[in-house]
Design a protein around this motif. Structure first.
Motif, PDB file in Angstrom:
ATOM      1  N   VAL A 182       0.863  -1.013   0.143  1.00  0.00           N
ATOM      2  CA  VAL A 182      -0.147   0.115   0.114  1.00  0.00           C
ATOM      3  C   VAL A 182       0.947   1.332   0.003  1.00  0.00           C
ATOM      4  CG1 VAL A 182      -1.898   1.154   1.433  1.00  0.00           C
ATOM      5  CG2 VAL A 182      -1.764  -1.290   1.126  1.00  0.00           C
ATOM      6  N   ASP A 183       1.866   1.284   0.914  1.00  0.00           N
ATOM      7  CA  ASP A 183       2.714   2.373   0.811  1.00  0.00           C
ATOM      8  C   ASP A 183       4.199   1.629   1.639  1.00  0.00           C
ATOM      9  OD1 ASP A 183       2.489   2.624   3.666  1.00  0.00           O
ATOM     10  OD2 ASP A 183       1.041   3.857   3.637  1.00  0.00           O
ATOM     11  N   GLU A 184       5.226   2.512   1.505  1.00  0.00           N
ATOM     12  CA  GLU A 184       6.547   2.329   2.137  1.00  0.00           C
ATOM     13  C   GLU A 184       6.180   1.452   3.574  1.00  0.00           C
ATOM     14  OE1 GLU A 184       5.739   6.421   3.291  1.00  0.00           O
ATOM     15  OE2 GLU A 184       5.830   5.520   1.308  1.00  0.00           O
ATOM     16  N   ARG A 205      -9.594 -12.215  -7.139  1.00  0.00           N
ATOM     17  CA  ARG A 205      -8.333 -12.651  -7.158  1.00  0.00           C
ATOM     18  C   ARG A 205      -7.514 -11.757  -8.164  1.00  0.00           C
ATOM     19  NH1 ARG A 205      -8.008 -17.772  -5.444  1.00  0.00           N
ATOM     20  NH2 ARG A 205      -9.904 -18.882  -5.388  1.00  0.00           N
ATOM     21  N   GLU A 206      -7.869 -10.274  -8.440  1.00  0.00           N
ATOM     22  CA  GLU A 206      -7.234  -9.362  -8.946  1.00  0.00           C
ATOM     23  C   GLU A 206      -6.799  -8.486  -8.142  1.00  0.00           C
ATOM     24  OE1 GLU A 206      -9.751  -7.412 -11.979  1.00  0.00           O
ATOM     25  OE2 GLU A 206     -10.210  -9.245 -12.831  1.00  0.00           O
ATOM     26  N   PRO A 207      -5.403  -8.357  -8.113  1.00  0.00           N
ATOM     27  CA  PRO A 207      -4.804  -7.435  -6.990  1.00  0.00           C
ATOM     28  C   PRO A 207      -5.335  -5.965  -7.072  1.00  0.00           C
ATOM     29  CG  PRO A 207      -3.261  -8.318  -8.291  1.00  0.00           C
ATOM     30  CD  PRO A 207      -4.346  -8.766  -8.865  1.00  0.00           C
ATOM     31  N   GLY A 208      -5.767  -5.240  -8.313  1.00  0.00           N
ATOM     32  CA  GLY A 208      -6.311  -4.115  -8.298  1.00  0.00           C
ATOM     33  C   GLY A 208      -7.866  -3.985  -7.773  1.00  0.00           C
ATOM     34  N   VAL A 209      -8.806  -5.142  -7.775  1.00  0.00           N
ATOM     35  CA  VAL A 209      -9.619  -5.224  -6.851  1.00  0.00           C
ATOM     36  C   VAL A 209      -9.344  -5.278  -5.481  1.00  0.00           C
ATOM     37  CG1 VAL A 209     -12.045  -6.726  -6.352  1.00  0.00           C
ATOM     38  CG2 VAL A 209     -11.121  -6.170  -8.772  1.00  0.00           C
ATOM     39  N   VAL A 210      -8.527  -5.944  -4.877  1.00  0.00           N
ATOM     40  CA  VAL A 210      -8.064  -6.062  -3.458  1.00  0.00           C
ATOM     41  C   VAL A 210      -7.693  -4.705  -3.038  1.00  0.00           C
ATOM     42  CG1 VAL A 210      -6.369  -7.267  -1.906  1.00  0.00           C
ATOM     43  CG2 VAL A 210      -7.493  -8.800  -3.736  1.00  0.00           C
ATOM     44  N   THR A 269       2.197  -3.166   4.175  1.00  0.00           N
ATOM     45  CA  THR A 269       2.152  -4.358   3.116  1.00  0.00           C
ATOM     46  C   THR A 269       1.158  -5.372   3.831  1.00  0.00           C
ATOM     47  OG1 THR A 269       4.364  -4.019   2.353  1.00  0.00           O
ATOM     48  CG2 THR A 269       3.493  -6.135   2.044  1.00  0.00           C
ATOM     49  N   TYR A 270       0.025  -5.442   3.004  1.00  0.00           N
ATOM     50  CA  TYR A 270      -0.780  -6.809   3.383  1.00  0.00           C
ATOM     51  C   TYR A 270      -0.291  -7.956   2.937  1.00  0.00           C
ATOM     52  CZ  TYR A 270      -4.390  -3.578   5.466  1.00  0.00           C
ATOM     53  OH  TYR A 270      -4.815  -2.450   6.035  1.00  0.00           O
ATOM     54  N   LEU A 271      -0.695  -9.202   3.487  1.00  0.00           N
ATOM     55  CA  LEU A 271      -0.592 -10.326   2.739  1.00  0.00           C
ATOM     56  C   LEU A 271      -2.123 -10.766   2.669  1.00  0.00           C
ATOM     57  CD1 LEU A 271       2.068 -12.286   4.882  1.00  0.00           C
ATOM     58  CD2 LEU A 271       2.264 -11.404   2.498  1.00  0.00           C
ATOM     59  N   TRP A 272      -2.441 -11.267   1.357  1.00  0.00           N
ATOM     60  CA  TRP A 272      -3.913 -11.830   1.296  1.00  0.00           C
ATOM     61  C   TRP A 272      -4.053 -13.006   0.525  1.00  0.00           C
ATOM     62  CZ3 TRP A 272      -5.764 -11.669  -3.961  1.00  0.00           C
ATOM     63  CH2 TRP A 272      -5.176 -11.200  -4.880  1.00  0.00           C
ATOM     64  N   ALA A 289      -8.491  -1.876  -4.222  1.00  0.00           N
ATOM     65  CA  ALA A 289      -9.890  -1.161  -3.961  1.00  0.00           C
ATOM     66  C   ALA A 289     -10.658  -1.392  -2.994  1.00  0.00           C
ATOM     67  CB  ALA A 289     -10.635  -1.102  -5.315  1.00  0.00           C
ATOM     68  N   LEU A 290     -10.642  -2.650  -2.362  1.00  0.00           N
ATOM     69  CA  LEU A 290     -11.512  -2.949  -1.090  1.00  0.00           C
ATOM     70  C   LEU A 290     -10.473  -2.638  -0.008  1.00  0.00           C
ATOM     71  CD1 LEU A 290     -12.342  -6.667  -2.021  1.00  0.00           C
ATOM     72  CD2 LEU A 290     -13.918  -4.821  -1.069  1.00  0.00           C
ATOM     73  N   VAL A 291      -9.319  -2.660   0.125  1.00  0.00           N
ATOM     74  CA  VAL A 291      -8.381  -2.149   1.315  1.00  0.00           C
ATOM     75  C   VAL A 291      -8.491  -0.727   1.326  1.00  0.00           C
ATOM     76  CG1 VAL A 291      -5.968  -1.888   1.901  1.00  0.00           C
ATOM     77  CG2 VAL A 291      -6.723  -4.105   1.355  1.00  0.00           C
ATOM     78  N   ASP A 292      -8.639   0.230   0.158  1.00  0.00           N
ATOM     79  CA  ASP A 292      -8.720   1.397   0.027  1.00  0.00           C
ATOM     80  C   ASP A 292      -9.978   2.069   0.487  1.00  0.00           C
ATOM     81  OD1 ASP A 292      -6.037   1.702  -0.647  1.00  0.00           O
ATOM     82  OD2 ASP A 292      -6.818   2.248  -2.872  1.00  0.00           O
TER      83      ASP A 292
END
Length: 138
Positions: free
Chosen positions: A12-14, A81-86, A17-20, A88-91
């Motif tokens: 997400v930033d420096e 399973r798409e990182p962009g969707v994950v 970091t999420y694991l998913w 957007a959910l995190v954001d």
């Protein structure tokens, strides 16, 4: 071939970091559900999308789509399973101050905002960039 069971990284930033991972779950007489597991500093948050009654507008893969997909029946479909969707959910969950946290979130509460964000990102990515070296307009 990549294992669908391994934990993936989302930076997400420096400092964050999420694991998913994503799972399709059944429990006894309970409905099918897609579960996005987010791990941050040892804490797990589960974003759960439970299948709704017929006509409810809450659909999970369950053999209709690829595992990890959820949809609202109005043309909005998210592939968890798409990182962009994950991302957007995190954001969206972070914006609502639901993350970081332990426990379980109802994914359907985030669905519409995330579907709109993902659609905007895809539209922006598909928009052609102005050719380099062109003079500015009048």
């Amino acid at each position: 071939m990549r294992s669908n069971r391994r934990l993936r990284r989302l930076v997400v930033d420096e400092r964050t970091t999420y694991l998913w991972s994503v799972r399709h779950k059944h429990r006894d007489a309970d409905v099918c559900r897609e579960v996005l597991n987010l791990y941050l500093d040892g804490a797990r948050t589960r974003v759960v999308f439970r299948a709704g009654e017929a006509g409810s507008g809450r659909y999970v893969a369950d053999g209709y789509w690829f595992s990890g997909c959820v949809g609202d029946g109005r043309g909005n479909l998210l592939n968890l399973r798409e990182p962009g969707v994950v991302r957007a959910l995190v954001d969206e969950a972070s914006r609502r101050e639901l993350l970081p946290g332990k426990g379980e979130l109802d994914g359907w509460e985030l669905f519409q905002a995330v579907a709109e964000a993902v659609e905007l990102n895809r539209a922006a990515a598909a928009t052609p960039e102005a050719p380099r070296g062109c003079p500015p307009g009048p």
